[in-house]
Write an enzyme that holds these catalytic residues in place. Sequence first.
Site, PDB file in Angstrom:
ATOM      1  N   CYS A 132      -5.296  13.319  13.250  1.00  0.00           N
ATOM      2  CA  CYS A 132      -5.662  11.607  13.061  1.00  0.00           C
ATOM      3  C   CYS A 132      -5.476  11.204  14.150  1.00  0.00           C
ATOM      4  O   CYS A 132      -4.774  11.370  15.173  1.00  0.00           O
ATOM      5  CB  CYS A 132      -4.903  11.483  11.688  1.00  0.00           C
ATOM      6  SG  CYS A 132      -3.250  10.269  12.102  1.00  0.00           S
ATOM      7  N   ARG A 184      -8.605  -0.876   4.203  1.00  0.00           N
ATOM      8  CA  ARG A 184      -7.909   0.168   3.833  1.00  0.00           C
ATOM      9  C   ARG A 184      -6.548  -0.060   3.168  1.00  0.00           C
ATOM     10  O   ARG A 184      -6.041   0.637   2.827  1.00  0.00           O
ATOM     11  CB  ARG A 184      -7.815   1.305   4.795  1.00  0.00           C
ATOM     12  CG  ARG A 184      -9.185   2.654   5.584  1.00  0.00           C
ATOM     13  CD  ARG A 184      -8.825   3.676   6.091  1.00  0.00           C
ATOM     14  NE  ARG A 184      -7.486   4.336   5.055  1.00  0.00           N
ATOM     15  CZ  ARG A 184      -6.124   4.923   6.453  1.00  0.00           C
ATOM     16  NH1 ARG A 184      -6.276   4.299   7.658  1.00  0.00           N
ATOM     17  NH2 ARG A 184      -5.163   4.886   6.076  1.00  0.00           N
ATOM     18  N   ASP A 221       4.638   0.662  12.215  1.00  0.00           N
ATOM     19  CA  ASP A 221       3.456  -0.073  11.149  1.00  0.00           C
ATOM     20  C   ASP A 221       3.587  -1.165  11.537  1.00  0.00           C
ATOM     21  O   ASP A 221       2.419  -2.265  11.219  1.00  0.00           O
ATOM     22  CB  ASP A 221       3.520   0.045  10.139  1.00  0.00           C
ATOM     23  CG  ASP A 221       2.576   1.711   9.492  1.00  0.00           C
ATOM     24  OD1 ASP A 221       2.659   2.328  10.217  1.00  0.00           O
ATOM     25  OD2 ASP A 221       3.189   1.747   7.600  1.00  0.00           O
ATOM     26  N   LYS A 260       1.015  -1.408  -0.238  1.00  0.00           N
ATOM     27  CA  LYS A 260       0.214   0.086   0.419  1.00  0.00           C
ATOM     28  C   LYS A 260       0.916   1.586  -0.007  1.00  0.00           C
ATOM     29  O   LYS A 260       0.401   2.371  -0.865  1.00  0.00           O
ATOM     30  CB  LYS A 260      -1.057   0.160   1.141  1.00  0.00           C
ATOM     31  CG  LYS A 260      -1.587   1.292   1.775  1.00  0.00           C
ATOM     32  CD  LYS A 260      -2.435   1.298   2.435  1.00  0.00           C
ATOM     33  CE  LYS A 260      -1.965   1.675   4.067  1.00  0.00           C
ATOM     34  NZ  LYS A 260      -1.667   3.124   3.849  1.00  0.00           N
ATOM     35  N   ASN A 261       1.408   1.182   0.959  1.00  0.00           N
ATOM     36  CA  ASN A 261       2.385   2.562   1.425  1.00  0.00           C
ATOM     37  C   ASN A 261       3.722   3.353  -0.009  1.00  0.00           C
ATOM     38  O   ASN A 261       4.124   4.396   0.008  1.00  0.00           O
ATOM     39  CB  ASN A 261       3.651   2.341   2.258  1.00  0.00           C
ATOM     40  CG  ASN A 261       2.820   2.386   3.708  1.00  0.00           C
ATOM     41  OD1 ASN A 261       1.364   2.439   3.147  1.00  0.00           O
ATOM     42  ND2 ASN A 261       2.718   2.769   4.727  1.00  0.00           N
ATOM     43  N   ARG A 308       0.174  14.923  12.784  1.00  0.00           N
ATOM     44  CA  ARG A 308       0.735  14.292  11.705  1.00  0.00           C
ATOM     45  C   ARG A 308       0.731  15.598  10.840  1.00  0.00           C
ATOM     46  O   ARG A 308       0.422  15.974   9.984  1.00  0.00           O
ATOM     47  CB  ARG A 308       0.489  13.594  11.246  1.00  0.00           C
ATOM     48  CG  ARG A 308       0.553  11.830  11.916  1.00  0.00           C
ATOM     49  CD  ARG A 308      -0.153  10.428  11.372  1.00  0.00           C
ATOM     50  NE  ARG A 308       0.352  10.009  10.449  1.00  0.00           N
ATOM     51  CZ  ARG A 308       0.197   9.207   9.404  1.00  0.00           C
ATOM     52  NH1 ARG A 308      -0.839   8.466   9.848  1.00  0.00           N
ATOM     53  NH2 ARG A 308       0.752   8.512   9.204  1.00  0.00           N
TER      54      ARG A 308
HETATM   55  C1  UD1 Z   1       4.776   6.590   6.124  1.00  0.00           C
HETATM   56  C2  UD1 Z   1       3.528   5.614   6.203  1.00  0.00           C
HETATM   57  C3  UD1 Z   1       2.916   5.093   7.519  1.00  0.00           C
HETATM   58  C4  UD1 Z   1       3.740   4.627   8.222  1.00  0.00           C
HETATM   59  C5  UD1 Z   1       5.219   5.635   8.524  1.00  0.00           C
HETATM   60  C6  UD1 Z   1       5.985   6.545   9.519  1.00  0.00           C
HETATM   61  C7  UD1 Z   1       2.650   5.984   3.881  1.00  0.00           C
HETATM   62  C8  UD1 Z   1       1.665   6.490   3.236  1.00  0.00           C
HETATM   63  N1  UD1 Z   1       2.436   5.842   5.016  1.00  0.00           N
HETATM   64  O1  UD1 Z   1       3.441   7.737   7.326  1.00  0.00           O
HETATM   65  O2  UD1 Z   1       2.523   4.022   7.369  1.00  0.00           O
HETATM   66  O3  UD1 Z   1       3.468   4.559   9.342  1.00  0.00           O
HETATM   67  O4  UD1 Z   1       5.497   6.514   7.545  1.00  0.00           O
HETATM   68  O5  UD1 Z   1       6.751   5.143   8.887  1.00  0.00           O
HETATM   69  O6  UD1 Z   1       3.364   5.817   3.540  1.00  0.00           O
HETATM   70  N2  UD1 Z   1       6.290  14.829  10.247  1.00  0.00           N
HETATM   71  C9  UD1 Z   1       6.035  16.606  11.155  1.00  0.00           C
HETATM   72  N3  UD1 Z   1       6.077  16.922  10.126  1.00  0.00           N
HETATM   73  C10 UD1 Z   1       5.944  16.699   8.540  1.00  0.00           C
HETATM   74  C11 UD1 Z   1       5.981  15.384   8.449  1.00  0.00           C
HETATM   75  C12 UD1 Z   1       6.354  13.748   9.050  1.00  0.00           C
HETATM   76  O7  UD1 Z   1       6.687  16.161  11.886  1.00  0.00           O
HETATM   77  O8  UD1 Z   1       5.591  17.682   7.953  1.00  0.00           O
HETATM   78  C13 UD1 Z   1       6.152  13.364  11.789  1.00  0.00           C
HETATM   79  C14 UD1 Z   1       5.114  12.975  11.494  1.00  0.00           C
HETATM   80  O9  UD1 Z   1       4.094  13.861  12.520  1.00  0.00           O
HETATM   81  C15 UD1 Z   1       5.569  11.829  12.865  1.00  0.00           C
HETATM   82  C16 UD1 Z   1       6.972  11.368  11.892  1.00  0.00           C
HETATM   83  O10 UD1 Z   1       7.250  12.658  11.199  1.00  0.00           O
HETATM   84  O11 UD1 Z   1       5.539  12.224  13.578  1.00  0.00           O
HETATM   85  C17 UD1 Z   1       6.926  10.894  10.931  1.00  0.00           C
HETATM   86  O12 UD1 Z   1       6.377  10.783   9.900  1.00  0.00           O
HETATM   87  P1  UD1 Z   1       6.554  10.239   9.010  1.00  0.00           P
HETATM   88  O13 UD1 Z   1       7.418  10.048   7.745  1.00  0.00           O
HETATM   89  O14 UD1 Z   1       6.074  11.794   7.601  1.00  0.00           O
HETATM   90  O15 UD1 Z   1       4.845   9.318   8.015  1.00  0.00           O
HETATM   91  P2  UD1 Z   1       3.797   9.470   6.437  1.00  0.00           P
HETATM   92  O16 UD1 Z   1       4.784   9.639   5.549  1.00  0.00           O
HETATM   93  O17 UD1 Z   1       2.619  10.131   7.729  1.00  0.00           O
END
Ligand code: UD1
Length: 425
Positions: A117, A399, A307, A22-23, A122
């Site tokens: 969320c 999902r 995850d 999925k990711n 996030r």
């Molecule tokens: C992706 C995955 C999700 C997984 C996560 C971490 C997808 C579609 N989803 O989510 O399943 O759990 O990686 O492996 O690939 N953060 C900030 N600011 C930002 C972006 C992130 O503070 O602009 C923080 C987030 O709140 C979190 C951490 O960084 O605490 C990691 O988030 P991130 O790696 O961005 O996760 P996703 O890409 O949303």
Amino acid sequence: MDKLVIEGGTPLRGEVRISGAKNAALPLLFATLLHEGPSHIANLPRLQDVRTTLNLLIELGVGVRRSDDGTAVLDAANLLSHEAPYDLVRRMRASVLCLGPLLARNGHARVSLPGGCAIGARPIDLHLQGLEALGATIELAGGYVEATAPRGGLVGGRVLFDQVTVGGTENLMMAAATAQGKTTLENCAREPEISDLAMALRSMGAQITGDGTSIIEIEGIPKLGPMKHTVVPDRIEAGTYMAAAAITRGDVKLVGARLEHLDSLISKMAQAGVEVRREGNGLRVRHHGELHAVDVQTRPYPGFPTDLQAQFMALMTVAQGSSTVTESVFEKRFMHVPELNRMGADIQTKDRTAFVRGVESLHGAKVMATDLRASATLVIGGLAAQGRTEVLRVYHLDRGYEAIEEKIGALGGVIRRVPQDWEDD
Ligand code: UD1
């Protein structure tokens, strides 16, 4: 709302095919926006998040043809819109991944802010700061991000991510592929899904190196060609079935699963007494006897995946001894704890650490799925529990897990879906 009814206690045995990730699939689908014509993707999983992404792409003007064999042709020759509306982003946070490609393609993008969320705040500040470093102007108004590229398009630059972010790294890779000049991304996420996206972008002609390391370099080119790519197998789905096989003292072959993507989980499994080895085109997981308590702490890849935190915790609830499970990636990701406790687990949490005391066995209960991975955990718990477990609100599972009840059923697990509005006996 559908629910899953599970009669626990049967060891899982046999073979299960691991679906496309999925990711990986979601960013790949958004990356097709970068080519003014048809792209081909194979091994797309049948998941609600994929359908949501396709609906968003259709709204943007992409022609979508999907076949039963998991392939899809996406034709982004003519885009009609540059907006990702609240209603779609609210349903799936990963919709923000259209920001980078839309901005690169159109010079403009309007994307709803995802908001809070279930697993923490996030934010997307790192995505936005990165795009600004490529020359974009960002405005926030009415709950939307309005991003505009300079007149001549995005310009390569240096982005140092404050924190490792999977989505941020992906958005910037897509935005930089056609920016003028060179972009250097530092402190990047190193997940296999990042490398899968890099590979797909390279199939379009993009000049990307360094994926899989913390520094990614991208030499922008004016136009990308069609994508032709097969989605990498889902390491999180594989890890979930690994936990299910282990907790039921089963013997399962995970067809297509890649050992090298699951190193951190497999080493923890080994410490817990679970045997995992490469076999043919996949992995075989076997367990009998006692499970040992093992501490884990989640980290960005190659660390232990957030995850799989909940699924591993399910395993620890019936291990011999006490363990700690520490969540370092998201600040709120223990919603499965009260539900596992309803099934007889003994877990207490403090801040980002869960203290798990192993119990003899879990017992069936009515439990509520609260997010995708938490839902999978309750299914794992239910498979091991004595008696009947009902997992309510399974739309979360749909999902991210393809045909979960068929797959578990084929392994001998006793599980059925009771559709909405049906009275259970
Ligand atoms: C992706 C995955 C999700 C997984 C996560 C971490 C997808 C579609 N989803 O989510 O399943 O759990 O990686 O492996 O690939 N953060 C900030 N600011 C930002 C972006 C992130 O503070 O602009 C923080 C987030 O709140 C979190 C951490 O960084 O605490 C990691 O988030 P991130 O790696 O961005 O996760 P996703 O890409 O949303």
